[in-house]
Every structure is written in C-alpha cells, then in structure tokens.
Design a protein around this motif. Structure first.
Motif, short mmCIF file in Angstrom:
data_model
loop_
_atom_site.label_atom_id
_atom_site.label_comp_id
_atom_site.label_asym_id
_atom_site.label_seq_id
_atom_site.Cartn_x
_atom_site.Cartn_y
_atom_site.Cartn_z
N ARG A 1 26.62 38.51 55.64
CA ARG A 1 25.46 39.39 55.78
C ARG A 1 24.93 39.86 54.43
O ARG A 1 23.74 40.07 54.24
N GLU B 1 32.44 37.97 57.80
CA GLU B 1 31.14 38.27 58.41
C GLU B 1 30.32 39.20 57.53
O GLU B 1 29.10 39.01 57.36
N ASP C 1 15.11 41.63 58.17
CA ASP C 1 15.95 40.46 58.47
C ASP C 1 15.11 39.32 59.03
O ASP C 1 15.33 38.15 58.69
N ASP D 1 22.20 37.16 61.99
CA ASP D 1 22.33 36.86 60.57
C ASP D 1 21.09 36.11 60.09
O ASP D 1 20.79 35.02 60.58
#
Length: 496
Positions: free
Chosen positions: A28, A24, A377, A298
């Motif tokens: 990222r 994970e 993001d 994400d």
C-alpha cells in the motif's frame, strides 16, 4: 531495468520473513514511496516481489514443530503438499492439465474423508491430534495415507469411466466435470511423487529467460524426464511455468525440445503442452487483472497485473508465429478481448477520476481536513493504467481511446496543478493547509504520469509559493494595531 538473480533472491528472502500484514502495508505504501525526491531505483522490483508473495499460499509448518490439535488441522495441507507447484488461485476458462485450482482441494479432501477412505483418514487425524505421537510419526502416517490414496482415487476414476452413476455422484461432490478433471490431475501428480519431487528439487528455484532460450542444463533435465515419463509432459510444463521469470520463453523452449521452431511442428509434437501452458498463463493473468480491478482496493495491483499480461503477450508474439496456429491464436485473442474491455472502461473513467482527486479538501465541523483517500487511490490506479497502456496500446487494442484519454489527462494535470500551486501564494490560515494538501496530491499524480524531473520542478514551485504565503502571514501579524484616537481625529477631519 534488468535485475540480477542474486538481488531478486535477497529481496524475496527478506519479504518472506515479514508477516502478511507487513507485506500488505508495504504494497500500500510503495506508491507513495515512489513520490519522493530520490526514490529507490529498485522499488518496482520490490513491489512485484511483494505482490507475488501475497498471492502465494502460506507455508505449512512441519508436523514436528506444532502441537497436537494444531497438527490435526494441518493434516490436509500436509497431504496435498506435493501439489504446491501446481496450484493456482484463478479459475481458468479452459482446464489445463497440471494446473489445479486451489479451491478444489477442500472438496476433494472432504469427499476422500467421507466416501473414499474414511477409516484411513480418521486414523491419521486421531494420531495427529495425540500430542504423545511424534511429529516424525505423523509425517510418516500422512505419507502412507497419500500413497494409499493414489490407488483408491485411481479405482474411483476408473469406475467413473464406465459407470454413469458413479460419474454423476463424483460430479456432484467435486463440482462437475471440471472437478473430476482436477481430481485426475491430483491423482496423477501424487502417483508421480517418487520421481517428480526429486525432479522439482533439482530444478533451479527460478529459471530466467536465457536459461530457457539458450542454456542446456534445464533443457537436458526436461528432455530426459519427458522421455522417461511422456504422459507427464503437461505436469512438467506446469512446474516450469511456476518457476519461469519469463513464462513466454516456454514457447521457444518447446521448439528447442521439438527440434524445430515451426509452430506447426511444435503443435504436433509431444511438447505442445509447454505452449498450452503459456496460453493458460495468459488466461490466468487476464482473470487476475479483472479481479484486481473489481475487488482489490490496492491502487497498484490492477496496473501490475496488466503489465505482467502485456509482458507475456509481447513475449509470445515475439517468440512464436500464431498466425499459423488456430487453437493458440484463438485462445490468446479471447484473453485480449476480455482484458481490452476492462482497460477501455478504466481509460474512459480516467479524466473524471483525476479531477475528483484534485479537488481542494474541506474542513469538517471539528476543523479536521477531510482527505478523500478513495478518490486519490482511484486516480493513482487509473493513471498507472494510462501510463502503462501508453506503450502497450496494441496489446490491449485501445489506440484511439488511449490517445483521447492521454490528451484530457495531460491538460487537466498541467492546468489544475499549476493553478493549485499559484493559489498557494494567496492562501491564508486553514485554507493554506487545504491548498497544500491538494497541491501535494497533484504533484504526486503528475510524477506518476510525467515523471520525476517534472515533479521535481513542481515541488520547487510549491516550496516557493508556500514560503511566499507564510511570509505574508508573518508580515500581517507584525503590523501594529490601529490607534483609536488617530482614527477618531481622522474621521472628524473628514479623512479616510
């Protein structure tokens, strides 16, 4: 860029050795890794492999290597182990034989343990919890339970065909008619375990596009198996799509099996389930993309799912003429409508997301720079979508909004990024740090949209501006302090 099977296998093997948290974290950070001056050319392959690995269920440890209490908790997963190749996480709008939603397993196990085979299940669970019982013995008990369950489930399903009361009871326990259909798939796959497991073991772990479209090894295996077990063609198709590097190639594969690439001939042949399976994959990827957009923080996941969907649709439309197949054409068109709405919303919000990410951050009361990572993001996600859709606007039916969005995003990125870099030369002290942070974000976003060469130019400009600003700071610090006496005399003489 095409990658060799050997390289893909090495990457997947390495990623499988990592913990889920490590994978994970890797996902990222991969996007930031792409912002470097010399990004790894295989980064997209690693990213895709990591995302796919996170979607896979964790493997079940053999009963022989775990203790009693833990082994008892693993009995359910051991029982359903033959279904691994047929499980999916997404709830499809149309049930596709051979594809089982993972959430139904808990309902089936609870119902089996309570209403169908309570004593048999309890015996296995008690034996598994006993540390004195060997792991091999527990494996054998689970296998025996699975074998007996085939007949028990078959009897229950048979009764439900003529007993409305039985069907209603099952519907309540398993989640309606859909749950009963999934139970029928489970029973069918478990009943075929004796020949299906060896067949799956002989299939290649990954099947590339050339193998499906041109080679004969997999074709012969599937043709032979389908001839022996014609009722299990959907199950065989489900197993292949789970291993196919290019799922759309199953459309051509179906034509090869049918002996004719005419879609009408395929649709009326025993091998139509292979194309049905491809259409269900389009539905799955559509659902996956929408779930990533709504629930996955994400910034890479949404665009990755869109890219997979686009590749599938492009392959389908290249390999089969859907204009003469009403069912398949309507099924694919429905997925396009659903995903087009989400992409349009993302494009409409792209300009605002980019502008928010390009704001110069402020300092809090303690002097710490407040970076709005959420806004960054969002901008990364939306820019990756804009970039990907730029070459796939027909798939998502967003030609006009895509052009409009690209124009606004390009202007904003170019103007604001240049302005931020120019302001670096005049910034001082803490403001220099804040402007550097904003410029770095702008360059990273520019690289996603414009590419590496353009970003490299921006980085050189940023470096020059920062050097200029720091030189001015050094010169200011080096200037001598003003002489008080000289200032007093100058004031008395009327000089400024």
């Amino acid at each position: 860029m095409k990658y060799s099977d050997q390289l893909e296998t090495k990457i997947k093997t390495y990623l499988s050795s990592l913990s889920p948290k490590a994978v994970e974290a890797l996902v990222r950070n991969l996007e930031n890794g792409k912002s470097g001056k010399s990004p790894d050319p295989h980064i997209n392959l690693v990213l895709a492999a990591a995302v796919n690995l996170l979607r896979k269920p964790k493997s079940v440890a053999p009963a022989s290597v775990v203790d009693g209490p833990h082994r008892r908790n693993q009995v359910q997963r051991m029982f359903f182990a033959p279904l691994d190749s047929f499980l999916i996480n997404e709830y499809l709008p149309n049930h596709q034989e051979g594809r089982i939603n993972r959430t139904v397993l808990d309902r089936v196990w609870n119902w089996l343990s309570r209403d169908v085979m309570p004593e048999d299940v309890k015996t296995v669970l008690d034996q598994a919890a006993n540390a004195d019982v060997s792991g091999e013995r527990v494996d054998a008990l689970v296998q025996s339970l699975r074998t007996r369950s085939v007949e028990a489930l078959g009897d229950v399903l048979s009764r439900s065909e003529w007993s409305e009361k039985e069907r209603r009871r099952m519907s309540v326990e398993l989640g309606g008619d859909r749950g009963i259909a999934e139970l029928r798939d489970i029973q069918k796959i478990l009943a075929a375990e004796q020949w299906l497991v060896p067949f799956l073991e002989n299939l290649p772990e990954r099947i590339n596009e050339h193998r499906l479209k041109h080679d004969t090894d997999v074709l012969r295996m599937v043709d032979k198996c389908s001839g022996r077990h014609p009722d299990h063609v959907p199950v065989i198709a489900a197993a292949l799509i789970d291993r196919a590097d290019a799922p759309s190639a199953l459309c051509t594969f179906a034509g090869r099996l049918a002996g004719d690439d005419d879609p009408k001939v395929i649709a009326s042949s025993p091998f139509a389930p292979f194309v049905d399976m491809v259409m269900s994959e389009a539905e799955r990827l559509q659902i996956l993309a929408l779930e990533h957009r709504s629930h996955n923080p994400d910034p890479v996941a949404f665009s990755q799912a869109l890219a997979e969907y686009h590749e599938l649709v492009r392959g389908i439309e290249r390999d089969i003429d859907l204009t003469v197949t009403g069912k398949w054409r309507r099924q694919l068109a429905e997925t396009k409508r659903g995903i087009s709405g989400a992409v349009t919303q993302e494009l409409d919000s792209a300009h605002g997301a980019v502008r928010r990410a390009l704001q110069v951050p402020k300092f809090d009361r303690n002097g710490n720079l407040q970076i709005d990572q959420s806004a960054i993001d969002d901008a990364v996600r939306t820019l990756r979508v804009v970039t990907m859709v730029r070459n796939a606007s027909e798939t998502f039916a967003v030609n006009e909004v895509s052009k409009r969005t690209r124009h606004a995003v390009e202007q904003t990125l170019e103007i604001v990024t240049r302005s931020l870099i120019t302001d670096l030369g005049a910034a001082r002290g803490p403001q220099l740090e804040a402007h550097m942070a904003a410029a770095d974000v702008a360059i990273m976003l520019s690289e996603i949209y414009f590419g590496e060469e353009y970003a490299a130019q921006l980085r050189r400009s940023r470096q020059s501006a920062v050097a200029k600003a720091r030189k001015r700071e050094d010169e200011t610090e080096a200037e001598p302090a003003p002489n008080p006496e000289r200032k007093l005399v100058a004031s008395a003489l009327g000089q400024k």
